[in-house]
Design a protein around this motif. Sequence first.
Motif, PDB file in Angstrom:
ATOM      1  N   LYS A 208      25.950 -33.976 -28.080  1.00  0.00           N
ATOM      2  CA  LYS A 208      25.208 -35.362 -28.422  1.00  0.00           C
ATOM      3  C   LYS A 208      23.786 -35.225 -28.457  1.00  0.00           C
ATOM      4  CE  LYS A 208      25.908 -40.296 -27.508  1.00  0.00           C
ATOM      5  NZ  LYS A 208      26.034 -40.555 -29.003  1.00  0.00           N
ATOM      6  N   LYS A 209      23.036 -35.716 -27.263  1.00  0.00           N
ATOM      7  CA  LYS A 209      21.825 -35.795 -27.194  1.00  0.00           C
ATOM      8  C   LYS A 209      21.151 -34.102 -26.768  1.00  0.00           C
ATOM      9  CE  LYS A 209      21.137 -39.936 -27.777  1.00  0.00           C
ATOM     10  NZ  LYS A 209      21.803 -40.848 -26.872  1.00  0.00           N
ATOM     11  N   CYS A 210      21.805 -33.193 -26.283  1.00  0.00           N
ATOM     12  CA  CYS A 210      21.519 -31.799 -26.057  1.00  0.00           C
ATOM     13  C   CYS A 210      21.202 -31.201 -27.443  1.00  0.00           C
ATOM     14  CB  CYS A 210      22.309 -31.401 -25.135  1.00  0.00           C
ATOM     15  SG  CYS A 210      22.301 -31.832 -23.566  1.00  0.00           S
ATOM     16  N   GLU A 228      17.185 -37.476 -35.798  1.00  0.00           N
ATOM     17  CA  GLU A 228      16.616 -38.490 -35.148  1.00  0.00           C
ATOM     18  C   GLU A 228      17.686 -39.457 -34.363  1.00  0.00           C
ATOM     19  OE1 GLU A 228      13.350 -39.365 -35.193  1.00  0.00           O
ATOM     20  OE2 GLU A 228      13.128 -37.623 -36.646  1.00  0.00           O
ATOM     21  N   HIS A 229      17.088 -40.234 -33.458  1.00  0.00           N
ATOM     22  CA  HIS A 229      17.925 -40.764 -32.466  1.00  0.00           C
ATOM     23  C   HIS A 229      18.121 -42.354 -33.423  1.00  0.00           C
ATOM     24  CE1 HIS A 229      18.172 -43.142 -28.386  1.00  0.00           C
ATOM     25  NE2 HIS A 229      19.276 -42.840 -28.765  1.00  0.00           N
ATOM     26  N   MET A 230      18.907 -42.155 -34.329  1.00  0.00           N
ATOM     27  CA  MET A 230      19.179 -43.345 -35.661  1.00  0.00           C
ATOM     28  C   MET A 230      20.294 -43.862 -36.087  1.00  0.00           C
ATOM     29  SD  MET A 230      16.039 -42.060 -38.176  1.00  0.00           S
ATOM     30  CE  MET A 230      14.220 -42.540 -37.782  1.00  0.00           C
ATOM     31  N   PRO A 250      15.212 -47.283 -28.860  1.00  0.00           N
ATOM     32  CA  PRO A 250      15.331 -46.561 -27.777  1.00  0.00           C
ATOM     33  C   PRO A 250      16.863 -46.791 -27.177  1.00  0.00           C
ATOM     34  CG  PRO A 250      13.038 -47.531 -27.820  1.00  0.00           C
ATOM     35  CD  PRO A 250      13.895 -48.218 -28.916  1.00  0.00           C
ATOM     36  N   SER A 251      17.198 -46.097 -26.408  1.00  0.00           N
ATOM     37  CA  SER A 251      18.502 -46.194 -25.575  1.00  0.00           C
ATOM     38  C   SER A 251      18.849 -47.478 -25.085  1.00  0.00           C
ATOM     39  CB  SER A 251      18.773 -44.963 -24.374  1.00  0.00           C
ATOM     40  OG  SER A 251      18.564 -44.042 -24.763  1.00  0.00           O
ATOM     41  N   ALA A 252      19.989 -48.071 -25.330  1.00  0.00           N
ATOM     42  CA  ALA A 252      20.378 -49.409 -25.020  1.00  0.00           C
ATOM     43  C   ALA A 252      19.511 -50.430 -25.283  1.00  0.00           C
ATOM     44  CB  ALA A 252      20.521 -49.418 -23.408  1.00  0.00           C
ATOM     45  N   GLY A 254      20.067 -51.687 -28.854  1.00  0.00           N
ATOM     46  CA  GLY A 254      20.666 -52.360 -29.925  1.00  0.00           C
ATOM     47  C   GLY A 254      20.887 -51.526 -31.098  1.00  0.00           C
ATOM     48  N   LYS A 255      21.168 -50.227 -31.124  1.00  0.00           N
ATOM     49  CA  LYS A 255      21.436 -49.429 -32.200  1.00  0.00           C
ATOM     50  C   LYS A 255      22.918 -49.597 -32.649  1.00  0.00           C
ATOM     51  CE  LYS A 255      20.221 -45.235 -30.661  1.00  0.00           C
ATOM     52  NZ  LYS A 255      19.640 -46.062 -29.449  1.00  0.00           N
ATOM     53  N   THR A 256      24.051 -49.778 -31.731  1.00  0.00           N
ATOM     54  CA  THR A 256      25.333 -49.897 -31.776  1.00  0.00           C
ATOM     55  C   THR A 256      25.675 -51.357 -32.210  1.00  0.00           C
ATOM     56  OG1 THR A 256      25.626 -47.968 -30.117  1.00  0.00           O
ATOM     57  CG2 THR A 256      27.717 -49.398 -30.818  1.00  0.00           C
ATOM     58  N   ASP A 275      25.944 -44.484 -35.450  1.00  0.00           N
ATOM     59  CA  ASP A 275      25.417 -45.478 -34.544  1.00  0.00           C
ATOM     60  C   ASP A 275      24.506 -44.832 -33.504  1.00  0.00           C
ATOM     61  OD1 ASP A 275      27.181 -44.298 -32.410  1.00  0.00           O
ATOM     62  OD2 ASP A 275      27.223 -45.995 -31.313  1.00  0.00           O
ATOM     63  N   ASP A 276      24.058 -43.508 -33.621  1.00  0.00           N
ATOM     64  CA  ASP A 276      23.132 -43.150 -32.614  1.00  0.00           C
ATOM     65  C   ASP A 276      22.325 -42.011 -32.938  1.00  0.00           C
ATOM     66  OD1 ASP A 276      22.492 -43.191 -29.908  1.00  0.00           O
ATOM     67  OD2 ASP A 276      23.321 -41.133 -29.274  1.00  0.00           O
ATOM     68  N   ILE A 277      22.899 -40.980 -33.917  1.00  0.00           N
ATOM     69  CA  ILE A 277      22.175 -39.964 -34.425  1.00  0.00           C
ATOM     70  C   ILE A 277      22.206 -39.618 -35.817  1.00  0.00           C
ATOM     71  CG2 ILE A 277      22.190 -37.396 -34.051  1.00  0.00           C
ATOM     72  CD1 ILE A 277      23.042 -37.595 -31.192  1.00  0.00           C
TER      73      ILE A 277
HETATM   74 MN    MN Z   1      21.606 -43.265 -27.734  1.00  0.00          MN
END
Ligand code: MN
Length: 588
Positions: A208-210, A228-230, A250-252, A254-256, A275-277
């Motif tokens: 995931k992020k790593c 991207e975090h998109m 940013p995290s938490a 509203g993306k999902t 929903d995140d990347i």
């Molecule tokens: Mn995220």
Amino acid sequence: MSTPMELFVQEMKKLLQPDEVYVMDGSQEEAQKLTELAQKSEINGLTVLKKLNGEEYPNSYYHRSNTNDVARTEHLTFVCTSTKEEAGPNNNWQDPKEAKEKMNSLMKGCMKGRTMYVIPFIMGTPKSKYSKNCIQVTDSVYVALSMRIMTRVGKQAAERIGNSSDFFRGIHSIGDVNPDRRFIMHFPQDNLVMSFGSGYGGNALLGKKCYSLRIASYLGYKEGWLAEHMIIIGVEAPDGKITYFLGAFPSACGKTNLALLEPLLKGYKVFALGDDIAWINIGDDGQLYAINPEAGMFGVAPGTGLNTNPTMIQTLKNNKFFPTLFTNVAINNADNTPWWEGLSKEKPNDLTDWQGNKYESSCEKSAAHPNSRFTVSIYNCPTLSQEYDNPKGVPISGIIFGGRRASTIPLVYEAKDWNSGVFIASTIGSETTAAASGQVGTVRRDPMAMLPFCGYNMGDYFQHWLNIGKKAKKIPKIFMVNWFRKDENGNFMWPGFRDNSRIIKWMIDRIEGKTGAKESEIGFLPEENAIDLSGLDIKKETVDKLLSIDKEAWRKEIVMVEEFYAKFGDKIPKELKDCLDVLKKKIS
Ligand code: MN
Ligand code: GTP
Ligand code: SPV
């Protein structure tokens, strides 16, 4: 002769010294075997999984993590490039040699008495040239099961790797879950991550992020693409045309929720692709194309309910193939179902809280942890786009940026061009949330929602964004939104969630050239009555306020941006400094 993959496994056996080694094949039997095992296993005194009510939530399991291990730990996360400057002021840095020595000594023999799960996985759909091959080892069966949901795990990945040595290596052990012995170390130049002492999502699910952000952003910088975090969504308008958007929050923030949006406006439909990347490449036709490297969603539970996000509630109950995991939520003892604040208006009266204690309804604390999450396959989502598995990705017409801001930032505005869009995105501020450990609610700069995830110097990253705009032939429009403005009493001024479709509609109209816009100090604002507010009970003065510019607040904003930019010295591209100068003149 051993393959590079076999050699890696041998090397890991020697370092980690597990009692057993299990190579994941991704089969249905494997899911069954591992969920059964997890129901009988303990990690640090906690049963790994408990089965939930299968009639309400088919094939669903409950996991409680250690109370010290419930969010990403940014202060324990390092990017170990050969020089500190490459990592930039946006990252904690350590010399790669020293960092490896430290991790090797922490990890030596750490899997004694445990099983090492070997997880071959692909980020992205197997047939795409943009997809990447990876292997993670872990001693957490929860992590192994989560990886099976979040990525494409098993034989297909092992076959895709074959004899190649070109794959990401992720080494993970939950260790003794001691924050004093917890580090998440990235080695972008070796395509390697070593993570010790945490079983939490972004610290432990290394795909995931790593990998997909920190390591991949570095690869993208070298290779000419963006990680991207998109979110990625396709929005169908009443005329049947689908417009694809990216969205970074940013995290938490509203993306999902936006990815699974069920629009309130008639005739509109949103299809989810990610929903995140997002990984974004310039296609042969010069347009930007995005793929989602993930195959699941690791979503924030609190606030997810039938009113706010009905599609997610359906997704969670729509289990087909993969088990769904609920982590650190509360349990409704009446029927053994998961519960969190916002799932229902009424609080059930017999709850066990996220720490395993009986919940006292009089108490002020929440029953579910604010960063409690579900891990669910994206294939369960009823609104999944038909293009989700398209190896080419989808062509992007709009990019939405956003932050969580009680003041200053209007509900929506549009950047004049690519460079000013990059400028706006580079200045995003957002209130911190429970997704990372530390203080919640203080405004920090979070450019492109990537501050914790950019695997190299953010000054170089801004330049890379500008270069992509120069290279691409067809440039998406860039928008900035803020769903989180508050009034004097601390109430949200905009209803948000399903009403956000009103703003998306305006964006599509802008992309199609169907509506004009007012030029302002910060960019284009919607013209009077351009946002469709039909059926919404909102005062005109509230809307006016949501779309107005408070110069005094903006002067303060500019000071914060200048402070942030100053950290990067000469690395801030001239184009962005020019944009800042123009803004300063207009606001003064
Ligand atoms: Mn995220
Ligand atoms: P990560 O998974 O951490 O990257 O988070 P995310 O960006 O996907 O955020 P998510 O959609 O899960 O939302 C986080 C929180 O914000 C949840 O509690 C939501 O209920 C809340 N939220 C999402 N959209 C809106 C909105 O439009 N208005 C308001 N007021 N809250 C929202
Ligand atoms: C985030 O924090 O942005 C998440 C959750 O999406 S985590 O996987 O922990 O990064």
